[in-house]
Write a protein that holds these residues in place. Structure first.
Motif, PDB file in Angstrom:
ATOM      1  N   PRO A   1      -1.160   4.312  10.030  1.00 47.02           N
ATOM      2  CA  PRO A   1      -0.564   4.829   8.814  1.00 47.02           C
ATOM      3  C   PRO A   1      -2.077   5.186   7.881  1.00 47.02           C
ATOM      4  N   HIS A   2      -2.050   6.233   7.258  1.00 45.64           N
ATOM      5  CA  HIS A   2      -3.119   6.293   6.203  1.00 45.64           C
ATOM      6  C   HIS A   2      -2.984   5.889   4.931  1.00 45.64           C
ATOM      7  N   ILE A   3      -3.814   5.343   4.248  1.00 42.37           N
ATOM      8  CA  ILE A   3      -3.578   5.056   2.902  1.00 42.37           C
ATOM      9  C   ILE A   3      -4.252   6.091   2.264  1.00 42.37           C
ATOM     10  N   LEU A   4      -3.467   6.514   1.135  1.00 40.83           N
ATOM     11  CA  LEU A   4      -4.180   7.481   0.340  1.00 40.83           C
ATOM     12  C   LEU A   4      -4.951   6.830  -1.043  1.00 40.83           C
ATOM     13  N   GLY A   5      -5.467   7.817  -1.351  1.00 42.51           N
ATOM     14  CA  GLY A   5      -6.076   7.384  -2.807  1.00 42.51           C
ATOM     15  C   GLY A   5      -7.984   7.404  -2.854  1.00 42.51           C
TER      16      GLY A   5
ATOM     17  N   ALA B   1       0.886  -1.155  -0.053  1.00 43.88           N
ATOM     18  CA  ALA B   1      -0.031  -0.293   0.011  1.00 43.88           C
ATOM     19  C   ALA B   1       0.724   1.095   0.009  1.00 43.88           C
ATOM     20  N   ALA B   2       0.386   2.426  -0.377  1.00 45.73           N
ATOM     21  CA  ALA B   2       0.939   3.528  -0.352  1.00 45.73           C
ATOM     22  C   ALA B   2       0.212   4.442   0.739  1.00 45.73           C
TER      23      ALA B   2
ATOM     24  N   SER C   1      -5.782   2.069  -9.569  1.00 43.44           N
ATOM     25  CA  SER C   1      -6.248   3.146  -8.974  1.00 43.44           C
ATOM     26  C   SER C   1      -5.867   4.606  -9.611  1.00 43.44           C
ATOM     27  N   ALA C   2      -6.330   5.742  -9.065  1.00 44.09           N
ATOM     28  CA  ALA C   2      -6.379   6.917  -9.968  1.00 44.09           C
ATOM     29  C   ALA C   2      -5.857   8.088  -9.073  1.00 44.09           C
TER      30      ALA C   2
ATOM     31  N   PHE D   1      -5.144   3.263  -2.554  1.00 42.69           N
ATOM     32  CA  PHE D   1      -3.470   3.139  -3.213  1.00 42.69           C
ATOM     33  C   PHE D   1      -2.879   1.862  -2.480  1.00 42.69           C
ATOM     34  N   ALA D   2      -3.701   0.608  -2.827  1.00 44.20           N
ATOM     35  CA  ALA D   2      -3.304  -0.625  -1.995  1.00 44.20           C
ATOM     36  C   ALA D   2      -3.805  -1.744  -3.166  1.00 44.20           C
TER      37      ALA D   2
END
Ligand SMILES: [Zn+2]
Length: 346
Positions: free
Chosen positions: A58-62, A3-4, A37-38, A123-124
């Motif tokens: 941690p917070h995943i973006l997207g 994940a990002a 994802s975009a 984003f994962a």
């Protein structure tokens, strides 16, 4: 799963890619194996943070994403939702039970939120989403486009249709024509039969905007007096009916100046800052409407995605990155050198 994510707010250098626990599918949700994802500017704002934004790290973006359903929550009643379905998502979630939601105005719900904003994002390798927010992707439709379309198109759709009431014959001016929402606004305005004038900063971008259907493009760097050109040469001294302006203080005075009597200025953002001067004489004398808009309700999402899936509106993909390159992808978005949407594949 890979994940990002961010562990604290800051610049884009805070974005990391690594292994995190996969999300747990709640009763009203589905669990999705991400195909694409975009990116959206919201990712950059969330990374920077703002007063009142309290995230669990941690917070995943997207916000945007599509993929295959792996699991269906126990409370999902819709029998048409099946494991293995390829779906895309409306990134806007609401409670679904308050009077506002029941009236169909989901984006006025007090609990309205955008995927990746207050809750973990797309984003994962896997993400969850309420089942009411999914839409099946027609067989053979490009998955990168299915991921890239929702947030930009639903935003532009509400701005132009529900808010600014676009119709055939209107003159529509789009400030900063090459951004994600602006390209969608151009296509939607053309779909309704409007004459579209876009502004941009380079001849290269102007050429692409014309290929996408813009009737005229003005270069605001070479021609800072473009409102005059628009009035005299491009609208035969009529003026503009609808300005789409999410640039803010850098362009608002010109946007107000260009509007014809009864004109509408519609905004969904302010990339050059939140405070702008407005000539109130022009506002009342020309009886202008200044319209704020954000995201969409579920019906608007479905209406615009139907046109996307039918090929009547065509997502523009700028560049594809691997999930491991999320930081680079966000820097590319931030640079403003892109034209259209940036997508990530896990
Ligand atoms: Zn609600």
């Amino acid at each position: 799963m890979k994940a990002a994510y961010i562990e604290k707010h800051g610049l884009l250098g805070e974005i990391k890619v690594g292994d995190l626990e996969p999300p747990i599918c709640k009763p009203h949700e589905v669990l999705v194996k991400t195909a694409y994802s975009a990116l959206n500017h919201l990712d950059i704002f969330v990374t920077a943070g703002w007063p009142g934004l309290k995230l669990e790290f941690p917070h995943i973006l997207g916000s945007d994403g599509c993929g295959k359903i792996l699991e269906i929550g126990s409370a999902v009643q819709d029998a048409s939702v099946q494991i293995g379905d390829m779906i895309t998502i409306n990134p806007g979630t609401s409670c679904g039970t308050c009077p506002t939601c029941l009236a169909g105005e989901h984006n006025f719900c007090k609990q309205y939120s955008i995927k990746g904003e207050f809750f973990k994002g797309t984003f994962a390798e896997q993400f969850t989403i309420p089942a009411v927010n999914i839409l099946k992707i027609p067989h053979g439709f490009p998955l990168n486009e299915a991921a890239a379309a929702p947030l930009s198109y639903l935003t532009a759709w509400r701005m132009l249709t529900t808010k600014a009431r676009v119709k055939s014959g209107d003159y529509v001016f789009i400030q900063g024509g090459s951004g994600g929402v602006s390209i969608c606004a151009l296509q939607i305005a053309k779909y309704f039969g409007a004459t579209v004038i876009s502004s941009t900063s380079s001849e290269e971008k102007a050429g692409i905007l014309k290929k996408l259907g813009a009737d005229h493009v003005v270069n605001y760097v070479e021609n800072p007096d473009y409102p005059n050109t628009v009035f005299k040469d491009l609208t035969q001294r009529k003026g503009i009916d609808i300005v789409v302006d999410s640039v803010g203080p850098a362009t608002f005075p010109n946007s107000i100046k260009m509007l014809n009597s009864g004109g509408r200025l519609v905004t969904c953002g302010a990339t050059t800052g939140p405070i702008s001067k407005i000539n109130l004489n022009a506002v009342f004398w020309k009886q202008l409407e200044i319209l704020g808009s954000t995201m969409s309700n579920q019906q608007e999402f479905r209406d615009v995605m139907k046109l996307v899936f039918e090929g009547k509106l065509k997502p523009v993909i700028s560049k594809e990155f691997a999930l491991s390159e999320t930081q680079e992808a966000e820097n590319y978005l931030d640079s403003g050198n892109h034209f259209g949407k940036i997508v990530l594949r896990p």
